[in-house]
Design an enzyme around this catalytic site. Structure first.
Site, PDB file in Angstrom:
ATOM      1  N   SER A 203       0.809  -1.225   0.000  1.00 55.41           N
ATOM      2  CA  SER A 203       0.000   0.000   0.000  1.00 55.41           C
ATOM      3  C   SER A 203       0.838   1.268   0.000  1.00 55.41           C
ATOM      4  O   SER A 203       0.732   2.114   0.907  1.00 55.41           O
ATOM      5  CB  SER A 203      -0.942  -0.026   1.198  1.00 55.41           C
ATOM      6  OG  SER A 203      -1.678  -1.213   1.173  1.00 55.41           O
TER       7      SER A 203
ATOM      8  N   ASP B 151      -3.755  -1.204  -2.045  1.00 56.01           N
ATOM      9  CA  ASP B 151      -4.962  -1.509  -1.251  1.00 56.01           C
ATOM     10  C   ASP B 151      -6.233  -0.928  -1.869  1.00 56.01           C
ATOM     11  O   ASP B 151      -7.310  -1.523  -1.774  1.00 56.01           O
ATOM     12  CB  ASP B 151      -4.804  -1.059   0.218  1.00 56.01           C
ATOM     13  CG  ASP B 151      -4.307   0.366   0.385  1.00 56.01           C
ATOM     14  OD1 ASP B 151      -4.027   1.043  -0.630  1.00 56.01           O
ATOM     15  OD2 ASP B 151      -4.180   0.819   1.541  1.00 56.01           O
TER      16      ASP B 151
ATOM     17  N   ARG C 297       8.070   6.381  -3.612  1.00 53.79           N
ATOM     18  CA  ARG C 297       8.572   6.931  -2.344  1.00 53.79           C
ATOM     19  C   ARG C 297       7.790   6.288  -1.212  1.00 53.79           C
ATOM     20  O   ARG C 297       6.638   5.889  -1.400  1.00 53.79           O
ATOM     21  CB  ARG C 297       8.397   8.445  -2.306  1.00 53.79           C
ATOM     22  CG  ARG C 297       6.974   8.926  -2.194  1.00 53.79           C
ATOM     23  CD  ARG C 297       6.806  10.346  -2.631  1.00 53.79           C
ATOM     24  NE  ARG C 297       6.683  10.428  -4.071  1.00 53.79           N
ATOM     25  CZ  ARG C 297       5.537  10.216  -4.734  1.00 53.79           C
ATOM     26  NH1 ARG C 297       4.439   9.879  -4.093  1.00 53.79           N
ATOM     27  NH2 ARG C 297       5.493  10.301  -6.052  1.00 53.79           N
TER      28      ARG C 297
HETATM   29  C1  BGC Z   1      -0.160   5.357  -0.165  1.00 49.64           C
HETATM   30  C2  BGC Z   1      -1.186   4.679  -1.043  1.00 49.64           C
HETATM   31  C3  BGC Z   1      -2.182   3.906  -0.193  1.00 49.64           C
HETATM   32  C4  BGC Z   1      -2.757   4.809   0.888  1.00 49.64           C
HETATM   33  C5  BGC Z   1      -3.752   4.094   1.786  1.00 49.64           C
HETATM   34  C6  BGC Z   1      -0.831   6.161   0.938  1.00 49.64           C
HETATM   35  O1  BGC Z   1       0.134   6.659   1.803  1.00 49.64           O
HETATM   36  O2  BGC Z   1       0.639   6.225  -0.932  1.00 49.64           O
HETATM   37  O3  BGC Z   1      -0.557   3.821  -1.963  1.00 49.64           O
HETATM   38  O4  BGC Z   1      -3.214   3.437  -1.022  1.00 49.64           O
HETATM   39  O5  BGC Z   1      -1.719   5.329   1.675  1.00 49.64           O
HETATM   40  O6  BGC Z   1      -3.170   3.005   2.414  1.00 49.64           O
END
Ligand code: BGC
Length: 426
Positions: free
Chosen positions: A97, A150, A112
Site C-alpha cells: 500500500s 490496497d 517513495r
Molecule cells: C499510499 C497509497 C495507499 C494509501 C492508503 C498512501 O500513503 O501512498 O498507496 O493506497 O496510503 O493506504
C-alpha cells in the site's frame, strides 16, 4: 495516477485457492482465500503479524526477510510438510500500500515511502523482485501473480459482491482511491496501442494531490507536520486528512495555544507529555468527539490519563471544538477526492467501497463526508445520496486474491499485456 494492469472487473465467478499478503502499516497480514463456485462468495483464513516499529526505518534486507518469514510460518502452519513438496505453487496477491509505478502487474517500482515509513534501499527499486528473491531463498511454494495497491484491491473486492461499485477508497493511516479507466484515456500507456475501450484500473495516489501547495490553504500545523516528516513536500493532501496525522495536528494546535500568551490554556501545568511528537493518535480525537457528557467528563479523564493535564471546562470545550474541526476537515477533503473521480468519469450515481480506520471508526466521518458530497455534486434537497460511500469488502485479502485470479485468467486467455512473468501462472 498509476496504471495497475488490472484490466477489468471480476464477474463474481472467479474460483481457486490463493494466498494474499497485506503490508499495510501497523500489521502484516497473511491470508489464504478460497473462491468457491458460488457467485460473489469467499472463504478466508488469516494470521496477523506485528510489523516491528524498527523495521519501518530499517533496511530492505530486514524487511523482506521478515515478510518471507511470516509467509513461511503461515504456510507451514496451515499445510503439512509433505503437501508442500507436491503442492503446485500457490498464486499470491501482494498488497503493497505505497505508490509504485508498474510496467507489469507482477512488478512495481516504489516511488517513495509514505505514512512514516523510511526503509533504505527500496525507493526506486522493483519491490516484486526484492520480495521474490526472499521467497526463492526459502523455496516457498508460492508464485507472485499480482502486486497491488490496497485501493485497487478494495475496488475489485467490492465490485465482486456489488456491481454498482465504481470506486475503491482507503481512509485510514493514509488516504487514496482507485477507479476503472479506459485505456484510450491513459496517455501513460498510449504506446501499447491497446483497444481504447479496454478497461484498466488506475491507482490515483491522490494523497500526493497539491504537493505544490497551490490549491489548499495550509495551517501552520500542516506545515510543521510536513517539515518534520521523513518526506517533506510529499503527500500534501494525505497529511491534512489521514489518520496518521490527525492526532499530531491536534497536539500541535494545543502546544501553540499554550505558548500563546493571549490565550492562556493549561496555565501553570506541566505539559511535557504534550510536547512529544505523535504522542496522540486519531483514536484520541475519536474519543473526544464521542464524549456523550455535557460536562465533557470523559474528555477530562482522557486529558488527565494520557497527558497528565487537568483541563477546566473552557479548555475541554476548546479540545472538543478542535477535534471537530480537524475531523470535519478530514471528512470534507476526503469527499473531494471521491467527487473528483465522479466528475472526471461523469459518474452520477454509484457505490464507493471504502475501508480504513478513519472511515470505520472515526465518529461522524461518514455523515460529514456525505454532506460534503451532496454540496459538491449538487444533489437536490430530499434526493437520496446518489454516490454512496459504504464499507468495502476486504480489499487487501479478497481483493488481492481476485486480482491474482483475474491475472491468471488473462494468461489462460492469452492476453499477456502488462504481465512480466506469465510462466507458472496458468
Ligand atoms: C499510499 C497509497 C495507499 C494509501 C492508503 C498512501 O500513503 O501512498 O498507496 O493506497 O496510503 O493506504
Amino acid at each position: 495516477m498509476n496504471p495497475t494492469w488490472v484490466m477489468g472487473y471480476p464477474t463474481g465467478y472467479e474460483e481457486g485457492t490463493f494466498l494474499a499478503l497485506d503490508m499495510g502499516g501497523t500489521n502484516l497480514r497473511v491470508c489464504e482465500i478460497i473462491l468457491p463456485e458460488e457467485k460473489g462468495e469467499f472463504e478466508i483464513i488469516q494470521s496477523k503479524y506485528r510489523m516491528p516499529e524498527e523495521l519501518k526505518t530499517g533496511d530492505s534486507e530486514e524487511l523482506w526477510e521478515y515478510i518471507a518469514d511470516c509467509l513461511q510460518q503461515f504456510i507451514e502452519y496451515h499445510h503439512e510438510v509433505e503437501d508442500l513438496e507436491i503442492l503446485d505453487k500457490i498464486p499470491l496477491g501482494f498488497t503493497f500500500s505505497f505508490p509504485a509505478t508498474q510496467e507489469y502487474i507482477d512488478h512495481g517500482v516504489l516511488q517513495r515511502w509514505t505514512k512514516g515509513f523510511d526503509i533504505a534501499g527500496v525507493e526506486g527499486k522493483d519491490v516484486a523482485g526484492q520480495f521474490e528473491a526472499a521467497l526463492a531463498k526459502r523455496k516457498l511454494p508460492v508464485k507472485l501473480s499480482a502486486l497491488i495497491n490496497d485501493t485497487t484491491g478494495t475496488l475489485i473486492a467490492s465490485a465482486y459482491t456489488d456491481d454498482a461499485t465504481k470506486i475503491g477508497c482507503i481512509f485510514g493511516t493514509g488516504c487514496n482511491a482507485a477507479y476503472m479507466e479506459n485505456c484510450g484515456s491513459v496517455p501513460k500507456i498510449a504506446h501499447y496501442n491497446l483497444p481504447p475501450d479496454m478497461p484498466i484500473a488506475i491507482n490515483c495516489e491522490y494523497g500526493a494531490f497539491d504537493n505544490e501547495h497551490v490549491v489548499l490553504p495550509r495551517t501552520p500545523y500542516d506545515i510543521i507536520v510536513d517539515n518534520d516528516s521523513p518526506r517533506p513536500g510529499q503527500q500534501a493532501f494525505e497529511k491534512m486528512i489521514a489518520g496518521l496525522y490527525l492526532g499530531e495536528l491536534f497536539r500541535l494546535a494545543l502546544v501553540d495555544l499554550h505558548q500563546n500568551k493571549g490565550v492562556k490554556i493549561f496555565e501553570g501545568q506541566d505539559i511535557s507529555k504534550l510536547h512529544k511528537a505523535y504522542t496522540l493518535d486519531s483514536s484520541f480525537l475519536s474519543m473526544i468527539e464521542e464524549d456523550p457528557f455535557e460536562n465533557l467528563s470523559e474528555t477530562a479523564d482522557l486529558m488527565h490519563k494520557t497527558l497528565n493535564i487537568t483541563a477546566n471546562k473552557p479548555e475541554l470545550e476548546l479540545c472538543r471544538r478542535l477535534a471537530e474541526l480537524i475531523g470535519t476537515r478530514s471528512a470534507r477533503l476526503s469527499a473531494c477526492g471521491v467527487a473528483a473521480i465522479c466528475k472526471k468519469k461523469n459518474i452520477e450515481a454509484c457505490h464507493v467501497g471504502a475501508d480504513g480506520s478513519v472511515f470505520n471508526r472515526y465518529p461522524h466521518f461518514k455523515a460529514r463526508g456525505a454532506v460534503a458530497l451532496r454540496e459538491i455534486l449538487d444533489w437536490k434537497k430530499g434526493e437520496k445520496d446518489k454516490v454512496d460511500i459504504r464499507p468495502a469488502e476486504d480489499g487487501s485479502g479478497v481483493g488481492a486474491a481476485l486480482i491474482a485470479a483475474l491475472t491468471i485468467k488473462r494468461v489462460k486467455d492469452g492476453n499477456l499485456v502488462g504481465i512480466k512473468n506469465a510462466k507458472g501462472m496458468s
